[in-house]
Scaffold this motif. Structure first.
Motif, PDB file in Angstrom:
ATOM      1  N   VAL A 562      24.072   2.188   2.477  1.00 30.91           N
ATOM      2  CA  VAL A 562      24.276   2.816   0.967  1.00 30.91           C
ATOM      3  C   VAL A 562      24.420   1.751  -0.103  1.00 30.91           C
ATOM      4  O   VAL A 562      24.031   2.210  -1.155  1.00 30.91           O
ATOM      5  N   ILE A 563      24.936   0.818   0.212  1.00 31.14           N
ATOM      6  CA  ILE A 563      25.040  -0.232  -0.849  1.00 31.14           C
ATOM      7  C   ILE A 563      23.658  -0.668  -1.386  1.00 31.14           C
ATOM      8  O   ILE A 563      23.512  -0.797  -2.749  1.00 31.14           O
ATOM      9  N   LEU A 564      22.649  -0.964  -0.469  1.00 35.08           N
ATOM     10  CA  LEU A 564      21.427  -1.168  -1.035  1.00 35.08           C
ATOM     11  C   LEU A 564      20.501   0.018  -1.642  1.00 35.08           C
ATOM     12  O   LEU A 564      20.098  -0.193  -2.867  1.00 35.08           O
ATOM     13  N   TRP A 565      20.908   1.050  -1.223  1.00 33.39           N
ATOM     14  CA  TRP A 565      20.364   2.439  -1.964  1.00 33.39           C
ATOM     15  C   TRP A 565      20.885   2.421  -3.235  1.00 33.39           C
ATOM     16  O   TRP A 565      20.236   2.730  -4.196  1.00 33.39           O
ATOM     17  N   ASN A 566      22.167   2.219  -3.256  1.00 30.70           N
ATOM     18  CA  ASN A 566      23.150   2.380  -4.582  1.00 30.70           C
ATOM     19  C   ASN A 566      22.478   1.201  -5.631  1.00 30.70           C
ATOM     20  O   ASN A 566      22.467   1.579  -6.910  1.00 30.70           O
ATOM     21  N   SER A 567      22.060   0.130  -5.251  1.00 31.21           N
ATOM     22  CA  SER A 567      21.683  -0.870  -5.774  1.00 31.21           C
ATOM     23  C   SER A 567      20.170  -0.366  -6.690  1.00 31.21           C
ATOM     24  O   SER A 567      20.075  -0.796  -7.785  1.00 31.21           O
ATOM     25  N   MET A 568      19.481   0.062  -5.924  1.00 29.83           N
ATOM     26  CA  MET A 568      18.116   0.732  -6.241  1.00 29.83           C
ATOM     27  C   MET A 568      18.416   1.874  -7.157  1.00 29.83           C
ATOM     28  O   MET A 568      17.715   1.893  -8.353  1.00 29.83           O
ATOM     29  N   VAL A 569      19.391   2.858  -7.008  1.00 30.44           N
ATOM     30  CA  VAL A 569      19.683   3.922  -7.739  1.00 30.44           C
ATOM     31  C   VAL A 569      20.011   3.494  -9.218  1.00 30.44           C
ATOM     32  O   VAL A 569      19.498   3.930  -9.944  1.00 30.44           O
ATOM     33  N   MET A 570      21.119   2.486  -8.942  1.00 27.49           N
ATOM     34  CA  MET A 570      21.530   2.265 -10.410  1.00 27.49           C
ATOM     35  C   MET A 570      20.459   1.450 -11.082  1.00 27.49           C
ATOM     36  O   MET A 570      20.588   1.180 -12.414  1.00 27.49           O
ATOM     37  N   GLY A 586      16.889  11.943  -3.097  1.00 27.08           N
ATOM     38  CA  GLY A 586      16.292  12.905  -1.996  1.00 27.08           C
ATOM     39  C   GLY A 586      15.726  12.097  -0.817  1.00 27.08           C
ATOM     40  O   GLY A 586      15.915  12.494   0.315  1.00 27.08           O
ATOM     41  N   LEU A 587      15.518  10.788  -0.991  1.00 26.11           N
ATOM     42  CA  LEU A 587      14.848  10.192   0.080  1.00 26.11           C
ATOM     43  C   LEU A 587      16.147   9.629   1.026  1.00 26.11           C
ATOM     44  O   LEU A 587      16.091   9.563   2.225  1.00 26.11           O
ATOM     45  N   MET A 588      17.164   9.471   0.178  1.00 25.35           N
ATOM     46  CA  MET A 588      18.399   8.955   1.051  1.00 25.35           C
ATOM     47  C   MET A 588      19.047  10.213   1.822  1.00 25.35           C
ATOM     48  O   MET A 588      19.254   9.843   2.962  1.00 25.35           O
ATOM     49  N   GLU A 589      18.848  11.233   1.284  1.00 21.84           N
ATOM     50  CA  GLU A 589      19.221  12.418   2.231  1.00 21.84           C
ATOM     51  C   GLU A 589      18.412  12.608   3.610  1.00 21.84           C
ATOM     52  O   GLU A 589      18.674  12.914   4.868  1.00 21.84           O
ATOM     53  N   LYS A 590      16.974  12.507   3.408  1.00 25.58           N
ATOM     54  CA  LYS A 590      16.143  12.612   4.422  1.00 25.58           C
ATOM     55  C   LYS A 590      16.327  11.519   5.397  1.00 25.58           C
ATOM     56  O   LYS A 590      15.909  11.735   6.563  1.00 25.58           O
ATOM     57  N   LYS A 591      17.017  10.209   5.063  1.00 22.32           N
ATOM     58  CA  LYS A 591      16.873   9.231   5.852  1.00 22.32           C
ATOM     59  C   LYS A 591      18.211   9.252   6.500  1.00 22.32           C
ATOM     60  O   LYS A 591      18.598   8.435   7.560  1.00 22.32           O
ATOM     61  N   GLY A 592      19.198  10.252   6.193  1.00 22.66           N
ATOM     62  CA  GLY A 592      20.538  10.443   6.849  1.00 22.66           C
ATOM     63  C   GLY A 592      21.480   9.442   6.373  1.00 22.66           C
ATOM     64  O   GLY A 592      22.445   9.146   6.833  1.00 22.66           O
ATOM     65  N   LYS A 594      24.538   8.497   3.943  1.00 20.35           N
ATOM     66  CA  LYS A 594      25.388   9.085   3.428  1.00 20.35           C
ATOM     67  C   LYS A 594      25.843   8.634   1.899  1.00 20.35           C
ATOM     68  O   LYS A 594      26.295   7.503   1.754  1.00 20.35           O
ATOM     69  N   ALA A 595      25.785   9.426   1.038  1.00 22.12           N
ATOM     70  CA  ALA A 595      25.957   9.102  -0.503  1.00 22.12           C
ATOM     71  C   ALA A 595      27.535   8.810  -0.640  1.00 22.12           C
ATOM     72  O   ALA A 595      28.324   9.327   0.081  1.00 22.12           O
ATOM     73  N   ASP A 596      28.059   8.015  -1.571  1.00 23.94           N
ATOM     74  CA  ASP A 596      29.247   7.726  -1.852  1.00 23.94           C
ATOM     75  C   ASP A 596      29.418   7.877  -3.374  1.00 23.94           C
ATOM     76  O   ASP A 596      28.542   8.478  -3.911  1.00 23.94           O
ATOM     77  N   HIS A 597      30.588   7.594  -3.889  1.00 23.48           N
ATOM     78  CA  HIS A 597      30.723   7.981  -5.391  1.00 23.48           C
ATOM     79  C   HIS A 597      29.896   7.272  -6.366  1.00 23.48           C
ATOM     80  O   HIS A 597      29.487   7.665  -7.551  1.00 23.48           O
ATOM     81  N   ILE A 598      29.325   5.967  -5.832  1.00 20.51           N
ATOM     82  CA  ILE A 598      28.415   5.184  -6.799  1.00 20.51           C
ATOM     83  C   ILE A 598      27.290   5.909  -6.830  1.00 20.51           C
ATOM     84  O   ILE A 598      26.403   5.960  -7.897  1.00 20.51           O
ATOM     85  N   THR A 599      26.726   6.315  -5.774  1.00 17.94           N
ATOM     86  CA  THR A 599      25.511   7.031  -5.781  1.00 17.94           C
ATOM     87  C   THR A 599      25.411   8.267  -6.744  1.00 17.94           C
ATOM     88  O   THR A 599      24.611   8.439  -7.593  1.00 17.94           O
ATOM     89  N   PHE A 600      26.452   9.103  -6.718  1.00 17.53           N
ATOM     90  CA  PHE A 600      26.723  10.368  -7.379  1.00 17.53           C
ATOM     91  C   PHE A 600      26.805  10.068  -8.825  1.00 17.53           C
ATOM     92  O   PHE A 600      26.324  10.467 -10.049  1.00 17.53           O
ATOM     93  N   LYS A 601      27.362   8.732  -9.384  1.00 22.46           N
ATOM     94  CA  LYS A 601      27.446   8.205 -10.746  1.00 22.46           C
ATOM     95  C   LYS A 601      26.106   8.013 -11.014  1.00 22.46           C
ATOM     96  O   LYS A 601      25.701   8.606 -12.118  1.00 22.46           O
ATOM     97  N   GLY A 602      25.227   7.314 -10.234  1.00 23.57           N
ATOM     98  CA  GLY A 602      23.867   7.193 -10.677  1.00 23.57           C
ATOM     99  C   GLY A 602      22.936   8.457 -10.703  1.00 23.57           C
ATOM    100  O   GLY A 602      22.051   8.786 -11.493  1.00 23.57           O
ATOM    101  N   VAL A 603      23.407   9.275  -9.752  1.00 23.95           N
ATOM    102  CA  VAL A 603      22.460  10.689  -9.863  1.00 23.95           C
ATOM    103  C   VAL A 603      22.728  11.549 -11.307  1.00 23.95           C
ATOM    104  O   VAL A 603      22.060  12.300 -11.893  1.00 23.95           O
ATOM    105  N   LEU A 604      24.089  11.545 -11.743  1.00 22.26           N
ATOM    106  CA  LEU A 604      24.607  12.273 -12.837  1.00 22.26           C
ATOM    107  C   LEU A 604      23.979  11.289 -14.096  1.00 22.26           C
ATOM    108  O   LEU A 604      23.611  12.227 -15.065  1.00 22.26           O
TER     109      LEU A 604
END
Length: 711
Positions: A562-570, A586-592, A594-604
């Motif tokens: 999730v740390i690497l995904w978050n870096s790319m998201v941010m 969407g790709l994160m969810e397909k790969k299973g 689990k998003a965290d609060h940093i992921t959702f900051k990026g999404v918002l």
């Protein structure tokens, strides 16, 4: 030593040589009187009465007296009992002398135990066991192991007790190879299947960091008990494999084993480390069902877990329970409010504390530092110094005060703190030394930083080098940073932590070329670019607007957490690529993943860049309903920005007035600006009045229809 074992045995020999016959056992009335004192726990009176008769007592009575001496840890009375035994009993039984050795060990007087052992005319396996256990108990692991091998050389067969004490000594000295040899002896001599010994082996292998062997040994236990489960869970926790600890706990429950309170505490600690709120809530439910929720250790772990996961409401509910208000839980709650940006609530709770120690003050001060409220932090230090003596300040306090100096760029105050450090002999503390180095670097005093770095030559660590490297980068001295990296190799091998810190500094200072050089340096020198370093590289290239480089580094990863995904998201957020953010999510969810609060900051933020107000609302609501993630301050700020930027003023008003905490100055300022932009007078005046209440000295005015005008 009060009574020397050697002299006592010399006395026995003298008595035997003179063929002295004991005058018969003490009469029953006297024995009964001594026994009554023993039952009443009056050890001194019992021993005094013992010495009033120069005749032997029943051996059973001596055993009871040794037992009471051990439980009271009374070495003086233990020596007296032994003296009476060997003086007035012709040839005392070996079992009683073994009991005396055990008693000396439990009283922490291992020299007495050793001398008695060495002077015994005859010994049995129990004598060796008692002495080995005494050494192990008193922290002399090496001597316990020496005794074990001496025992084996003399052909004395160890039993389960011997092996248990010896394995405990192996664990104390972390001797993995010796543990495997003893494991072989246990199997060879037919002690396989003993759950205590097998659990001890799991413990040793885990403490030595060889979790594959620990797990294999655990799987060989036919019927693991609660201690066996606790050991494997604790060892996974100790080596930083929290998810494995949680998995083993779930397996324990499936096996219908009843966890110890410490086991539940351990898995709650695992949840707090990996922000596993959902699993923590389930474990809380289990604690309620099994009636261990009110155990002090479990209560503290629950509060800590909810605080670390950001669920302060549930933490507060547990904290309000009658038995939970100890100083550790008070401090945990203050820390929780402080690090989550709820400084006013933290301060209110802090000043309600019945007893405030240095650790409590440090927790509150750390909250100000964490929120970069430097002036408020400085005011708090003044309050602290008025209430606490300066001598009570510890190294953590000094580190935090130096952070404040860095935040305020106040080098003069930093120098005063430096003087205090010298006067009160804190200069040899590594944390303080590194904080001082960091302060000089961030305050632009690079020459002082270099001087202090050289003065730390006796106690430098990797953090020291990292701090100097980041200071060079902060000052744009990239060539000097690379030279320092080479110099570092002479004193210590740069680890991935060093490269992570240096690359993070490059990202913060947009030092793209230096970042590329370090990236190349790692590749040329064969460093493993793990997930953390890779995430920092993605962050560097993204912040420097080289998103394609960032994508390439991201795509080269064999595994992505999730740390690497978050870096790319941010990274996409830094480049205002909102659609890319949502695609990555969407790709994160397909790969299973689990998003965290940093992921959702990026999404918002992605929704803000693209103007997706309804989608942003959906994601915000789903954080708690679908993903079990409690929104934090930054998520509320994003929603206020989203509604305000695109003119959803009714939604903004409803959202702002329903917040579960007081709005911050930044939030209110955003609302005022949005109200001016979209001519929403009512909401603008409401927010302006709140700003006035927070800071009456500043004349905030609201004028509709005029964008960004301040009185």
């Amino acid at each position: 030593m009060g009574v020397n074992a050697a002299s006592l045995f010399s006395r026995i020999r003298l008595l035997q040589n003179n063929q002295r016959k004991p005058g018969g056992l003490a009469n029953k009335a006297l024995t009964k009187a001594v026994l009554e004192y023993v039952k009443a726990g009056q050890l001194q009176k019992a021993v005094s009465l013992l010495f009033s008769s120069p005749v032997p007592f029943p051996f059973l009575l001596y055993g009871r007296l040794f037992q009471l001496c051990a439980s009271n840890q009374d070495i003086v009375q233990a020596r007296k009992v032994e003296s009476h035994l060997v003086s007035f009993s012709a040839g005392p039984p070996i079992s009683l002398l073994n009991r005396a050795i055990e008693t000396y060990g439990k009283c922490w007087y291992v020299d007495d135990a050793r001398e008695l052992f060495e002077e015994m005319p005859r010994r049995d396996g129990g004598s060796w066991n008692a002495t080995i256990t005494a050494y192990a108990r008193c922290g002399y692991a090496d001597k316990a192991l020496d005794m074990f091998w001496r025992m084996n050389r003399l052909g004395v067969s160890p039993n389960e007790v011997t092996y248990a004490s010896t394995l405990g000594s192996c664990a104390a000295v972390l001797d993995f190879l010796l543990s495997r040899q003893i494991h072989g002896l246990i199997v060879k001599r037919g002690f396989s299947g003993n759950v205590i010994l097998e659990s001890s082996l799991v413990d040793i292998y885990g403490k030595c960091g060889v979790m594959s062997d620990a797990r294999r040994m655990f799987n060989e236990i036919e019927d693991p008990n609660a201690i066996s489960w606790n050991v494997i869970i604790r060892r996974y926790l100790d080596v930083g494999r929290e998810r494995e600890a949680l998995y083993m706990f779930s397996e324990m429950i499936r096996a219908n084993a009843m966890p110890l309170c410490f086991t539940v505490s351990n898995v709650l600690i695992a949840c707090s480390r990996v922000s596993a709120l959902e699993e923590g809530i389930q474990i809380h439910g289990f604690a309620i069902k099994t009636n261990i929720e009110r155990d002090e250790v479990v209560l503290s772990s629950l509060i800590n877990m909810y605080v670390k996961c950001g669920d302060l409401d549930n933490a507060c509910i547990i904290f309000d329970m009658p038995s939970s208000k100890n100083k550790f839980n008070w401090t945990a709650m203050v820390t929780g409010y402080a690090v989550n940006g709820r400084i006013l609530e933290a301060r209110e709770l802090f000043f309600k504390m019945p007893e405030r120690e240095v650790i409590s003050w440090n927790a509150m001060l750390a909250g100000y530092v964490h929120s970069s409220l430097w002036e408020e932090a400085l005011d708090f230090v003044s309050v602290m110094l008025k209430e606490k003596e300066a001598m009570e300040i510890d190294h953590v306090t000094l580190g935090l005060i130096l952070n404040i100096c860095s935040g305020l760029s106040d080098v003069e105050m930093g120098k005063q703190v430096h003087g205090f450090i010298y006067r009160h002999a804190f200069y040899s503390n590594l944390l303080v030394g590194n904080s001082l180095l960091d302060m000089y670097g961030k305050c632009g005093q690079l020459r002082n930083a270099i001087v202090w770095f050289h003065r730390m030559s006796h106690c430098r660590d990797e953090v020291t080098w990292n701090t100097l490297l980041t200071s060079y980068i902060h000052h744009g001295m990239y060539e000097k940073a690379m030279i320092t990296l080479w110099d570092m190799k002479r004193e210590t091998i740069p680890s991935k932590t060093t490269f992570g810190a240096v690359l993070a500094a490059c990202a913060d200072n947009f030092a793209l070329e230096l970042g590329r050089q370090i990236h190349s340096f790692m590749i040329r020198n064969g460093y493993d670019i793990d997930v953390v370093v890779r995430a920092t590289l993605v962050d560097l290239y993204s912040k420097c607007h080289h998103l394609e480089y960032a994508r390439r580094v991201f795509n080269e990863a064999v595994s992505r957490d999730v740390i690497l995904w978050n870096s790319m998201v941010m990274g996409c957020c830094y480049n205002k690529r909102g659609k890319d953010v949502l695609e990555l999510f969407g790709l994160m969810e397909k790969k299973g993943v689990k998003a965290d609060h940093i992921t959702f900051k990026g999404v918002l933020l992605g929704c803000i860049y693209e103007g997706y107000v309804k989608l942003g609302t959906h994601y915000f609501d789903s954080m708690s309903t679908k993903y079990c993630i409690l929104p934090q301050l930054e998520h509320y700020e994003c929603m206020i920005e989203l509604y305000g930027r695109y003119g959803f003023m009714e939604e903004l008003e409803d959202f702002a007035k329903a917040l579960p905490f007081e709005l911050t100055v930044q939030m209110l300022t955003t609302i005022v600006n949005a109200s001016r932009e979209h001519n929403h007078v009512k909401l603008g005046k409401w927010a302006t009045n709140l700003l006035k209440e927070m800071n009456p000295s500043v004349p905030y005015l609201f004028s509709s229809g005029i964008k960004h005008r301040w009185g």
